[in-house]
Design a protein around this motif. Structure first.
Motif, PDB file in Angstrom:
ATOM      1  N   THR A 171       0.865  -1.175   0.000  1.00  0.00           N
ATOM      2  CA  THR A 171       0.000   0.000   0.000  1.00  0.00           C
ATOM      3  C   THR A 171       0.905   1.229   0.000  1.00  0.00           C
ATOM      4  O   THR A 171       2.132   1.120   0.042  1.00  0.00           O
ATOM      5  CB  THR A 171      -0.912   0.031   1.229  1.00  0.00           C
ATOM      6  N   ALA A 172       0.300   2.405  -0.036  1.00  0.00           N
ATOM      7  CA  ALA A 172       1.091   3.630  -0.050  1.00  0.00           C
ATOM      8  C   ALA A 172       1.809   3.867   1.276  1.00  0.00           C
ATOM      9  O   ALA A 172       2.754   4.656   1.346  1.00  0.00           O
ATOM     10  CB  ALA A 172       0.193   4.823  -0.374  1.00  0.00           C
ATOM     11  N   THR A 173       1.382   3.181   2.322  1.00  0.00           N
ATOM     12  CA  THR A 173       2.017   3.304   3.634  1.00  0.00           C
ATOM     13  C   THR A 173       3.072   2.222   3.779  1.00  0.00           C
ATOM     14  O   THR A 173       2.772   1.026   3.709  1.00  0.00           O
ATOM     15  CB  THR A 173       0.986   3.168   4.762  1.00  0.00           C
ATOM     16  N   THR A 174       4.309   2.618   3.989  1.00  0.00           N
ATOM     17  CA  THR A 174       5.412   1.669   4.086  1.00  0.00           C
ATOM     18  C   THR A 174       5.334   0.872   5.378  1.00  0.00           C
ATOM     19  O   THR A 174       5.213   1.445   6.467  1.00  0.00           O
ATOM     20  CB  THR A 174       6.761   2.409   4.033  1.00  0.00           C
ATOM     21  N   ARG A 175       5.404  -0.438   5.262  1.00  0.00           N
ATOM     22  CA  ARG A 175       5.385  -1.300   6.436  1.00  0.00           C
ATOM     23  C   ARG A 175       6.770  -1.371   7.075  1.00  0.00           C
ATOM     24  O   ARG A 175       7.782  -1.157   6.416  1.00  0.00           O
ATOM     25  CB  ARG A 175       4.917  -2.714   6.055  1.00  0.00           C
ATOM     26  N   ALA A 176       6.793  -1.691   8.349  1.00  0.00           N
ATOM     27  CA  ALA A 176       8.052  -1.723   9.112  1.00  0.00           C
ATOM     28  C   ALA A 176       8.615  -3.136   9.114  1.00  0.00           C
ATOM     29  O   ALA A 176       8.341  -3.933  10.013  1.00  0.00           O
ATOM     30  CB  ALA A 176       7.818  -1.234  10.535  1.00  0.00           C
ATOM     31  N   PHE A 177       9.418  -3.459   8.113  1.00  0.00           N
ATOM     32  CA  PHE A 177      10.086  -4.756   8.072  1.00  0.00           C
ATOM     33  C   PHE A 177      11.377  -4.686   8.874  1.00  0.00           C
ATOM     34  O   PHE A 177      12.002  -3.628   9.003  1.00  0.00           O
ATOM     35  CB  PHE A 177      10.388  -5.148   6.627  1.00  0.00           C
ATOM     36  N   HIS A 178      11.791  -5.838   9.378  1.00  0.00           N
ATOM     37  CA  HIS A 178      12.992  -5.895  10.200  1.00  0.00           C
ATOM     38  C   HIS A 178      14.260  -5.919   9.335  1.00  0.00           C
ATOM     39  O   HIS A 178      15.218  -5.192   9.587  1.00  0.00           O
ATOM     40  CB  HIS A 178      12.965  -7.127  11.102  1.00  0.00           C
ATOM     41  N   GLY A 179      14.268  -6.760   8.307  1.00  0.00           N
ATOM     42  CA  GLY A 179      15.470  -6.942   7.501  1.00  0.00           C
ATOM     43  C   GLY A 179      15.708  -5.791   6.529  1.00  0.00           C
ATOM     44  O   GLY A 179      14.765  -5.209   5.984  1.00  0.00           O
ATOM     45  N   VAL A 180      16.973  -5.491   6.293  1.00  0.00           N
ATOM     46  CA  VAL A 180      17.325  -4.398   5.388  1.00  0.00           C
ATOM     47  C   VAL A 180      16.866  -4.701   3.960  1.00  0.00           C
ATOM     48  O   VAL A 180      16.374  -3.809   3.258  1.00  0.00           O
ATOM     49  CB  VAL A 180      18.842  -4.149   5.422  1.00  0.00           C
ATOM     50  N   ILE A 181      17.008  -5.936   3.508  1.00  0.00           N
ATOM     51  CA  ILE A 181      16.581  -6.284   2.149  1.00  0.00           C
ATOM     52  C   ILE A 181      15.065  -6.170   2.039  1.00  0.00           C
ATOM     53  O   ILE A 181      14.541  -5.642   1.049  1.00  0.00           O
ATOM     54  CB  ILE A 181      17.056  -7.685   1.765  1.00  0.00           C
TER      55      ILE A 181
END
Length: 303
Positions: free
Chosen positions: A65-75
């Motif tokens: 979506t237009a809102t970026t999710r908070a993933f843990h990994g840099v990739i």
């Protein structure tokens, strides 16, 4: 699954790294000590690339979506940033996985190093590093008859990523493009854009195009039950032009939005190209019959 596999290629300059579906060719240019250190850094980073992605795979398969999710990994973060700019169009971070891996591995190679240039080739999705004054030549291969054209990327060019998508590639496509090659600021951004442009090269409902649900081919596909192309039969010239026109319109929109720098679209022996990247010191001609596969040229002394 076996662990990461590392091996030098026969030329002793390129390193092959493989782990499951990730298959990389990397090369660094510069002083020998800097090159060796860069390779060591790449090997160290590669050890956790796949395991890090697997840990967040379920969410990476969900639409952006237009809102970026908070993933843990840099990739995973690189993947998410590359695709969320395309929302609300349907796209998941997996559309940028190969490019994001290439970007991250290149960053690992170059951190703290003084290299003239370097690249990471992840199955045709390529991340590029250039020092001031350096040039990289990428070859676009002809149909089984050697290189048809070479794109020259210089330090001043904004391009640092190349990616190719299409129904003939290793990933599934919703469209019928033989291939779409995109040049962008990063490999992840090129990967995401190439996926969507290739999807847009299409003739919905055409009788010679065969599609099956993606989940029938891969039950865990991020495309779910969306129909993916498995065969494209004969097309008339006008149909080819129409399909390419649809993809070209989307590519131009991406260019206007600053998402890509150039694109080449291929279908049925025809092509469309736009962009300002030099081809052997001259602009690429749109009528030139070049094909789908992009790779770093090994035969050029300056490549």
């Amino acid at each position: 699954m076996t662990g990461p596999q590392i091996a030098w290629l026969a030329d002793g300059r390129r390193l092959h790294l493989n782990h499951g579906p990730i298959d990389l060719i990397i090369e660094a240019f510069g002083e020998e000590a800097e090159r060796r250190a860069a390779y060591e850094q790449a090997i160290a980073r590669f050890d956790t690339v796949l395991t890090g992605l697997v840990e967040e795979l379920a969410e990476l398969r969900r639409p952006a979506t237009a809102t970026t999710r908070a993933f843990h990994g840099v990739i995973a973060q690189r993947m998410e940033r590359a695709v969320c700019r395309h929302a609300p169009a349907f796209i998941t971070p997996m559309a940028a996985v190969a490019g994001a891996v290439a970007d991250e591995m290149l960053a690992a190679m170059c951190t703290g190093r003084r290299l003239e240039k370097a690249y990471v080739n992840d199955g045709g999705d390529i991340a590029i590093h250039l020092a001031e004054g350096a040039v990289m030549k990428a070859a676009i291969a002809g149909t089984g008859h050697g290189f048809a054209d070479r794109i020259m990327i210089g330090f001043a060019d904004p391009v640092r990523g190349i990616a190719t998508s299409g129904w003939r590639g290793r990933s599934y496509s919703l469209g019928i493009a033989d291939a779409v090659t995109v040049l962008a600021k990063t490999a992840a951004e090129a990967d995401a854009a190439a996926t969507l442009i290739a999807n847009a090269v299409d003739l919905p409902g055409h009788p010679t195009v065969r599609r099956v649900p993606a989940c029938d081919l891969a039950p865990d596909s991020d495309l779910g039950d969306r129909p993916v192309t498995v065969d494209v039969g004969p097309l008339k010239p006008g149909e080819i032009a129409s399909a390419l026109g649809s993809g070209f319109a989307l590519a131009e929109e991406f260019w206007r939005r600053g998402l890509i720098e150039a694109a080449a679209l291929f279908l049925g022996g025809d092509m469309r190209f736009f962009g300002t990247v030099a081809l052997d010191d001259t602009p690429l001609k749109r009528s030139r019959p070049i094909t789908a596969h992009t790779e770093i040229s090994k035969e050029l002394p300056n490549a």
